[in-house]
Design an enzyme around this catalytic site. Structure first.
Site, PDB file in Angstrom:
ATOM      1  N   GLN A  11      51.748  48.508  62.287  1.00 39.74           N
ATOM      2  CA  GLN A  11      50.774  47.462  61.969  1.00 39.74           C
ATOM      3  C   GLN A  11      49.478  47.668  62.749  1.00 39.74           C
ATOM      4  OE1 GLN A  11      52.644  43.674  61.836  1.00 39.74           O
ATOM      5  NE2 GLN A  11      50.748  42.521  61.717  1.00 39.74           N
ATOM      6  N   SER A  92      56.962  51.134  65.461  1.00 41.06           N
ATOM      7  CA  SER A  92      57.337  49.767  65.076  1.00 41.06           C
ATOM      8  C   SER A  92      57.777  49.736  63.610  1.00 41.06           C
ATOM      9  CB  SER A  92      56.182  48.801  65.358  1.00 41.06           C
ATOM     10  OG  SER A  92      56.598  47.453  65.290  1.00 41.06           O
ATOM     11  N   LEU A  93      57.032  49.069  62.719  1.00 36.67           N
ATOM     12  CA  LEU A  93      57.462  49.032  61.318  1.00 36.67           C
ATOM     13  C   LEU A  93      57.545  50.431  60.729  1.00 36.67           C
ATOM     14  CD1 LEU A  93      55.439  49.329  58.549  1.00 36.67           C
ATOM     15  CD2 LEU A  93      54.155  47.697  59.887  1.00 36.67           C
ATOM     16  N   ARG A 117      60.957  41.098  57.557  1.00 40.06           N
ATOM     17  CA  ARG A 117      60.679  41.274  58.979  1.00 40.06           C
ATOM     18  C   ARG A 117      59.350  40.629  59.355  1.00 40.06           C
ATOM     19  NH1 ARG A 117      57.877  45.427  62.037  1.00 40.06           N
ATOM     20  NH2 ARG A 117      58.919  45.975  63.999  1.00 40.06           N
ATOM     21  N   HIS A 202      57.599  42.665  70.013  1.00 37.69           N
ATOM     22  CA  HIS A 202      58.337  43.539  70.924  1.00 37.69           C
ATOM     23  C   HIS A 202      58.467  42.922  72.320  1.00 37.69           C
ATOM     24  CE1 HIS A 202      58.545  46.655  67.913  1.00 37.69           C
ATOM     25  NE2 HIS A 202      57.247  46.497  67.701  1.00 37.69           N
ATOM     26  N   GLN A 251      64.919  46.542  68.016  1.00 40.92           N
ATOM     27  CA  GLN A 251      63.509  46.892  68.137  1.00 40.92           C
ATOM     28  C   GLN A 251      62.590  45.672  68.210  1.00 40.92           C
ATOM     29  OE1 GLN A 251      60.768  47.469  65.001  1.00 40.92           O
ATOM     30  NE2 GLN A 251      61.140  49.676  65.027  1.00 40.92           N
TER      31      GLN A 251
END
Length: 313
Positions: A11, A92-93, A117, A202, A251
């Site tokens: 992102q 991340s994603l 998510r 996170h 995560q």
């Protein structure tokens, strides 16, 4: 044959118009984006191409948009890359994009997962507002120490994205993030930049999102992976997609261990070609600081892809 490592952005890489040139030039990319559109409750390409910046930056839109762009690039390149990819990593994603490229997730499944998510992360941020700041020019170990000190006095703040040896994103309660940022500046950080986010990603503040994501992952079938993916939470190569669901759930509240991940890949395949699939070249910039001298190529636009295909024909 040169070993190839795939990188997938997270992102923040989104921008209006992303992927439109891919759909216009490559029928396979247009078909892939149509599959993603059909998988979601509303077409993500409308937001990507005709939406406002405010709409696109919203977590539940930005995440499927970036995954869709990465998936479209991969669809075009897949025939050329067959048999060459040795591993992948996503920020991340982007870890979802990596499992998709490995064949463990179908594009439609991956798109639905990251939409869910994003929504869960947004809801967690609304329930307990958080903040994130990028700390530049200070060693990650020092940032982590400062976060521990600030947590005890001002709430929760953690080192959330270990992006480069001297670039760390901190995340947590707003007062604690602000206090930690001030201490980082006093300790010699060149800059501390607040980020425009809808929550403390996170970090432990994302814990309310974990049960919903765990359930979404549980009901999503993962197939066999054709190559291993590095898990953000552990910085370890994961060859078996049956382990992916647990690691993707972890995560949410764990730091993105990007420096360790890149060094692990570079140690395993020191002469590899590194390809960033998706919008922008942020991961390439980090890679050059983590592992200087790598053979890196950004592949996010139709022109970049055409040039790569011509050069590797």
């Amino acid at each position: 044959m040169v070993a190839t490592i795939l990188l997938f952005p997270g992102q923040g890489a989104q921008k209006i118009g992303m992927g439109k040139d891919l759909a216009d030039r490559f029928p396979v990319a247009a078909d892939l984006l149509a599959v993603v559109d059909a998988a979601l409750d509303s077409p993500i390409t409308q937001v990507m191409w005709d939406g406002t910046e405010e709409e696109l930056v919203a977590t539940h839109n930005a995440q499927p948009a970036i995954l869709a762009h990465s998936a479209a690039v991969h669809a075009v390149l897949a025939p050329r890359l067959a048999g060459r990819v040795v591993a992948a990593a996503g920020h991340s994603l982007g870890e979802y994009s990596a499992w998709m490229a490995a064949g463990a997730l179908a594009p439609a499944q991956a798109a639905r997962l990251v939409r869910r998510r994003g929504a869960l992360m947004f809801e967690a941020g609304q329930a307990r507002p958080g903040a994130m700041s990028a700390v530049l020019g200070l060693a990650s170990s020092e940032v982590e120490r400062i976060c521990q000190e600030s947590t005890s006095a001002h709430g929760t703040v953690v080192a959330a994205n270990l992006n480069a040896p001297d670039q760390t994103v901190i995340s947590g309660d707003p007062a604690a993030v602000e206090a930690a940022g001030t201490s980082c500046t006093a300790a010699g950080a060149k800059r501390v930049l607040p980020l425009k986010v809808s929550g403390a990603f996170h970090s432990p503040l994302m814990a309310p999102a974990v049960p919903g994501l765990t359930e979404a992952l549980r009901i999503t079938p993962f197939g066999s992976a054709t190559f291993p993916v590095v898990a953000n939470a552990t910085a370890e190569l994961v060859p078996d997609a049956s382990d992916a669901a647990q690691l993707l759930a972890e995560q949410l509240t764990a730091p993105v261990r990007w420096v360790e991940s890149m060094r692990r890949l570079a140690t395993e395949w020191p002469d590899a070609e590194w390809l960033e699939l998706g919008p922008g070249a942020v991961l390439g910039g980090l890679l050059k600081r983590i592992v200087p001298g790598t053979n890196y190529v950004a592949l996010g636009t139709a022109d970049q892809i055409d040039a790569y295909l011509e050069r590797t024909a």
